[in-house]
Write a protein that holds these residues in place. Sequence first.
Motif, PDB file in Angstrom:
ATOM      1  N   GLY A 297       0.811  -1.202   0.000  1.00  0.00           N
ATOM      2  CA  GLY A 297       0.000   0.000   0.000  1.00  0.00           C
ATOM      3  C   GLY A 297       0.850   1.259   0.000  1.00  0.00           C
ATOM      4  N   ALA A 298       0.223   2.385  -0.317  1.00  0.00           N
ATOM      5  CA  ALA A 298       0.938   3.656  -0.438  1.00  0.00           C
ATOM      6  C   ALA A 298       1.318   4.209   0.925  1.00  0.00           C
ATOM      7  CB  ALA A 298       0.081   4.665  -1.191  1.00  0.00           C
ATOM      8  N   ASN A 299       2.432   4.973   0.937  1.00  0.00           N
ATOM      9  CA  ASN A 299       2.831   5.706   2.142  1.00  0.00           C
ATOM     10  C   ASN A 299       3.464   7.023   1.707  1.00  0.00           C
ATOM     11  OD1 ASN A 299       5.548   5.165   1.410  1.00  0.00           O
ATOM     12  ND2 ASN A 299       5.519   3.234   2.560  1.00  0.00           N
ATOM     13  N   ALA A 300       4.100   7.712   2.614  1.00  0.00           N
ATOM     14  CA  ALA A 300       4.637   9.037   2.315  1.00  0.00           C
ATOM     15  C   ALA A 300       5.741   9.004   1.267  1.00  0.00           C
ATOM     16  CB  ALA A 300       5.161   9.688   3.599  1.00  0.00           C
ATOM     17  N   SER A 301       6.424   7.861   1.120  1.00  0.00           N
ATOM     18  CA  SER A 301       7.554   7.764   0.194  1.00  0.00           C
ATOM     19  C   SER A 301       7.227   7.006  -1.087  1.00  0.00           C
ATOM     20  CB  SER A 301       8.750   7.091   0.880  1.00  0.00           C
ATOM     21  OG  SER A 301       9.130   7.798   2.035  1.00  0.00           O
ATOM     22  N   HIS A 302       6.128   6.247  -1.070  1.00  0.00           N
ATOM     23  CA  HIS A 302       5.789   5.407  -2.216  1.00  0.00           C
ATOM     24  C   HIS A 302       4.295   5.554  -2.514  1.00  0.00           C
ATOM     25  CE1 HIS A 302       9.676   3.238  -1.981  1.00  0.00           C
ATOM     26  NE2 HIS A 302       9.530   3.384  -0.676  1.00  0.00           N
ATOM     27  N   ARG A 303       3.977   5.996  -3.744  1.00  0.00           N
ATOM     28  CA  ARG A 303       2.566   6.186  -4.052  1.00  0.00           C
ATOM     29  C   ARG A 303       2.186   5.820  -5.491  1.00  0.00           C
ATOM     30  NH1 ARG A 303       1.313  11.330  -6.481  1.00  0.00           N
ATOM     31  NH2 ARG A 303      -0.708  11.309  -5.432  1.00  0.00           N
ATOM     32  N   TYR A 304       3.152   5.612  -6.376  1.00  0.00           N
ATOM     33  CA  TYR A 304       2.812   5.444  -7.789  1.00  0.00           C
ATOM     34  C   TYR A 304       2.351   4.013  -8.095  1.00  0.00           C
ATOM     35  CZ  TYR A 304       2.759   5.609 -12.823  1.00  0.00           C
ATOM     36  OH  TYR A 304       2.335   5.551 -14.127  1.00  0.00           O
ATOM     37  N   PHE A 305       1.288   3.917  -8.860  1.00  0.00           N
ATOM     38  CA  PHE A 305       0.802   2.636  -9.364  1.00  0.00           C
ATOM     39  C   PHE A 305       0.058   2.889 -10.672  1.00  0.00           C
ATOM     40  CE2 PHE A 305      -2.723   4.424  -7.116  1.00  0.00           C
ATOM     41  CZ  PHE A 305      -3.842   4.054  -7.848  1.00  0.00           C
ATOM     42  N   GLU A 306      -0.108   1.840 -11.464  1.00  0.00           N
ATOM     43  CA  GLU A 306      -0.923   1.897 -12.678  1.00  0.00           C
ATOM     44  C   GLU A 306      -1.782   0.639 -12.720  1.00  0.00           C
ATOM     45  OE1 GLU A 306      -0.572   1.568 -17.540  1.00  0.00           O
ATOM     46  OE2 GLU A 306       1.125   2.415 -16.427  1.00  0.00           O
ATOM     47  N   ALA A 307      -3.094   0.815 -12.613  1.00  0.00           N
ATOM     48  CA  ALA A 307      -4.027  -0.311 -12.580  1.00  0.00           C
ATOM     49  C   ALA A 307      -4.858  -0.336 -13.854  1.00  0.00           C
ATOM     50  CB  ALA A 307      -4.936  -0.211 -11.360  1.00  0.00           C
ATOM     51  N   ASN A 308      -5.007  -1.531 -14.433  1.00  0.00           N
ATOM     52  CA  ASN A 308      -5.876  -1.769 -15.587  1.00  0.00           C
ATOM     53  C   ASN A 308      -6.819  -2.909 -15.247  1.00  0.00           C
ATOM     54  OD1 ASN A 308      -5.074  -0.356 -18.405  1.00  0.00           O
ATOM     55  ND2 ASN A 308      -3.248  -0.575 -17.109  1.00  0.00           N
ATOM     56  N   ASN A 309      -8.097  -2.622 -15.166  1.00  0.00           N
ATOM     57  CA  ASN A 309      -9.099  -3.657 -14.900  1.00  0.00           C
ATOM     58  C   ASN A 309     -10.067  -3.708 -16.078  1.00  0.00           C
ATOM     59  OD1 ASN A 309      -8.130  -4.270 -12.236  1.00  0.00           O
ATOM     60  ND2 ASN A 309      -9.063  -2.361 -11.542  1.00  0.00           N
ATOM     61  N   THR A 310     -10.249  -4.903 -16.647  1.00  0.00           N
ATOM     62  CA  THR A 310     -11.069  -5.026 -17.846  1.00  0.00           C
ATOM     63  C   THR A 310     -12.048  -6.186 -17.743  1.00  0.00           C
ATOM     64  OG1 THR A 310      -9.522  -6.508 -18.986  1.00  0.00           O
ATOM     65  CG2 THR A 310      -9.180  -4.143 -19.262  1.00  0.00           C
ATOM     66  N   ILE A 311     -13.156  -6.013 -18.429  1.00  0.00           N
ATOM     67  CA  ILE A 311     -14.126  -7.095 -18.664  1.00  0.00           C
ATOM     68  C   ILE A 311     -14.456  -7.074 -20.154  1.00  0.00           C
ATOM     69  CG2 ILE A 311     -16.465  -7.930 -18.257  1.00  0.00           C
ATOM     70  CD1 ILE A 311     -16.310  -6.800 -15.459  1.00  0.00           C
ATOM     71  N   ARG A 312     -14.324  -8.229 -20.794  1.00  0.00           N
ATOM     72  CA  ARG A 312     -14.627  -8.338 -22.213  1.00  0.00           C
ATOM     73  C   ARG A 312     -15.593  -9.506 -22.407  1.00  0.00           C
ATOM     74  NH1 ARG A 312     -11.449  -7.154 -26.794  1.00  0.00           N
ATOM     75  NH2 ARG A 312      -9.594  -6.972 -25.474  1.00  0.00           N
ATOM     76  N   ASN A 313     -16.680  -9.262 -23.119  1.00  0.00           N
ATOM     77  CA  ASN A 313     -17.625 -10.342 -23.436  1.00  0.00           C
ATOM     78  C   ASN A 313     -18.024 -10.226 -24.908  1.00  0.00           C
ATOM     79  OD1 ASN A 313     -19.473 -12.519 -21.976  1.00  0.00           O
ATOM     80  ND2 ASN A 313     -20.710 -11.514 -23.551  1.00  0.00           N
ATOM     81  N   THR A 314     -17.817 -11.311 -25.656  1.00  0.00           N
ATOM     82  CA  THR A 314     -18.141 -11.334 -27.076  1.00  0.00           C
ATOM     83  C   THR A 314     -19.064 -12.507 -27.361  1.00  0.00           C
ATOM     84  OG1 THR A 314     -15.963 -10.403 -27.625  1.00  0.00           O
ATOM     85  CG2 THR A 314     -17.219 -11.416 -29.416  1.00  0.00           C
ATOM     86  N   SER A 315     -20.260 -12.201 -27.871  1.00  0.00           N
ATOM     87  CA  SER A 315     -21.232 -13.221 -28.255  1.00  0.00           C
ATOM     88  C   SER A 315     -21.285 -13.300 -29.775  1.00  0.00           C
ATOM     89  CB  SER A 315     -22.623 -12.892 -27.706  1.00  0.00           C
ATOM     90  OG  SER A 315     -22.593 -12.773 -26.299  1.00  0.00           O
ATOM     91  N   THR A 316     -21.257 -14.522 -30.317  1.00  0.00           N
ATOM     92  CA  THR A 316     -21.227 -14.700 -31.767  1.00  0.00           C
ATOM     93  C   THR A 316     -22.263 -15.725 -32.213  1.00  0.00           C
ATOM     94  OG1 THR A 316     -19.519 -16.422 -31.616  1.00  0.00           O
ATOM     95  CG2 THR A 316     -18.775 -14.144 -31.887  1.00  0.00           C
ATOM     96  N   LEU A 317     -22.733 -15.530 -33.448  1.00  0.00           N
ATOM     97  CA  LEU A 317     -23.656 -16.475 -34.072  1.00  0.00           C
ATOM     98  C   LEU A 317     -23.286 -16.594 -35.546  1.00  0.00           C
ATOM     99  CD1 LEU A 317     -26.233 -18.246 -34.178  1.00  0.00           C
ATOM    100  CD2 LEU A 317     -27.524 -16.134 -34.612  1.00  0.00           C
ATOM    101  N   ASP A 318     -23.009 -17.831 -35.976  1.00  0.00           N
ATOM    102  CA  ASP A 318     -22.675 -18.111 -37.376  1.00  0.00           C
ATOM    103  C   ASP A 318     -23.695 -19.089 -37.948  1.00  0.00           C
ATOM    104  OD1 ASP A 318     -20.277 -17.022 -36.264  1.00  0.00           O
ATOM    105  OD2 ASP A 318     -19.185 -17.802 -37.992  1.00  0.00           O
ATOM    106  N   PHE A 319     -24.136 -18.793 -39.167  1.00  0.00           N
ATOM    107  CA  PHE A 319     -24.996 -19.740 -39.886  1.00  0.00           C
ATOM    108  C   PHE A 319     -24.456 -19.895 -41.297  1.00  0.00           C
ATOM    109  CE2 PHE A 319     -28.425 -20.386 -42.986  1.00  0.00           C
ATOM    110  CZ  PHE A 319     -28.902 -21.623 -42.553  1.00  0.00           C
TER     111      PHE A 319
END
Length: 729
Positions: free
Chosen positions: A335-357
């Motif tokens: 966790g962050a404190n007075a000397s360390h604070r930098y972070f980079e967070a990427n949170n993703t949700i991907r949903n792909t529905s397909t139909l082929d005929f």
Amino acid sequence: MQKIILLFCTILCITGAYAQNSLKIIVKNKETKSVLSDATILVKNTNIVVKTLTDGTTSLNNIPNGNQTLIIRNIGFEEQQLTLLFPVNQEKPLEILMEEADQELEEVIVSSTRTSRTIQNTPTRVETIELEEIDEKSNMRPANVSMILHESTGIAVQQTSATSANASIRIQGLDGRYTQLLKDGYASFGNFASGLSILEIPPLDLAQVEIIKGPSSTLFGAGAIAGVVNFISRSPREKADLNFILNQSNVGQTNIGAFSMQRGKKFGYSLLALTNFQKAYDVDKDDFTELPKTKDFTIHPKLFIYPNDKATIIIGNAFTKSERTGGDIFVINSGANASHRYFEANNTIRNTSTLDFSYKTADRDLLKVKTSFNYFKRGIEIPDYSFNGINYNSYTDLSYLKTLKNQSLIFGANVVYDKFSENDQQPTLRKDFTTKTVGVYAQHTWDISEAFKLESGLRTDFVNYFNNNYSQNEVFVLPRISALYKFDDHWSSRIGGGLGYKTPTLFTEQTETFQYQNLLPLANVKAERSYGGTADVNFRTNIGEDWAISFNQMFFYTRINNSTILLQALNGDFFFSNTKAPVRSVGFETNAKLIFHENFKLFAGYTFTDAKADYLSVIQTIRLLPKNKLNLALLYEKEGNFKMGLEGYFTDRQFLYNNQQTNAFWEFGFMAEKVFGKISIFINAENFTDTRQSRYKSVVNGSHLNPTFDDIWTHTEGRTFNGGIKLKL
């Protein structure tokens, strides 16, 4: 006298054992009864190896007496073993019938051109990465397809984040937004998802990767200026198939995945499930991660329905959830404190529905309907800033393939809807953007003769794109032509060219590096337009019975007009604008493959790329682009038993965005796999010479509280060792 008789009998026995015999053979397809050329036949435990001629026949000579086992192999067919007692009384050639393989091992049928032709008879230049190579690269990085593409000639994986390892794909040295990524023909990985796309495509269910370099908008619409990469999934066969992989690496990554498929009379299924865990990894001990702490999960079930022998329905749904956090390793762990604070967070949700005929008529015509809906949600967070948004994409395509004598015609239309909506921002500053496209297309493929084949196409797209600042309507007419000429059985050549376009987007390699911070919404920016082409010469031959060689020389040229460029205002805000100054990419690729005795394979690939943007001042060379790249790979494989490989890659110097030039560098890798029936064990040493950017200069600048990062131009994580186990049933 007894000694003489004994000696005489011994000589007779030895002479009989080493008597030489001949055998004539003809090899055919068991189902179609057509002859098979280039089938390999060898006599086990001898040096006797031959290949069948164009009429399917061959002769084996100098075969010793006694029981001898013949091994018959051909690409796309099941291997056969046949034991015969020699000498053999033969009045006519021995007929061997081969069954097509249950799995798609090395069957090079191209689907990206919509005609499902073999690659040898496709006028459009298509490169393929086949199942065997996909399997090898999956050992190195089971989590995603980045390794498969990274080691392909003319393709680069460009990392866009120093701490989170986000990346995009470059072809011909052009920005990743000009390359269209597809999964089974569906474009679900563009715009907002582009920085993470290749990190969320697992290789475990892939049968083939098809790559078309150069303008491909006539086939696939907007975004295919530099080329197209189409990831083709495996389709179920009657024989059940289960693949399982467990992998662990020294950098703290764990991968667990499984893929299963089977086809019945009326129904079939496939199921992919994969989970990946990565610990925060800081190799150079500067307190910042080279690999982020990651947890992601993918599940992709498909249902195949076969109402009759003419119709097929495929219903699928792919779901991926990912959490990636990089930055200061103290913040990640405690966790962050007075000397360390930098972070980079990427949170993703991907949903792909397909139909082929698809429906096949009695005249070999094919009606095909494809539709998909993609939902992609991504949240980016760094100290004192966050960016959240949702990208919706829907795609519907209707096409009809008409097969005539020596010709095929494809007519079709599609509708594409793409909408990005930003959350948590004032309406006037939101980066919302919507694109609506209606396209109609036609393609004609003509076998003028056995030697000359021609493919031409035309697409017209009607596009409307808009946000709160402006709305724009444009029409794009996109012709395209390709030709294949076979000089003889060894030499052939392809040439092709066409037009392309790319609608405006905020999501590029550059804007990804600063998480879209201080980036203004698009205003009065129009689409980019391009033209270009490729030409190649291909040679392949056998040298004796032991050697096979192939060689390909390809040249390319692309010009982009009305380019969109990123500018910065005096107050620090970034914005996009069009420029009349063009972007040009010109170069060539050289590929050679040498095979000895089917066991040793040597691959060599060289890429020369000279890509320049006229709008750049001082140095016009595209940034982070090596002018010269060399790929080398040596592989030894005893099929079904053991394989090992050694790879080496050279990357030339590159210009950074600050106009400084990097060092050139080499990287090397080693892999080995041992098969024990249905189980195999593999090990891999990637970049074992430990080439990494921090050995030249620290990637992180400034303090722990407010760091800045250099452009990424080589490995940041250094050497990687991994090993695991695979199960195939």
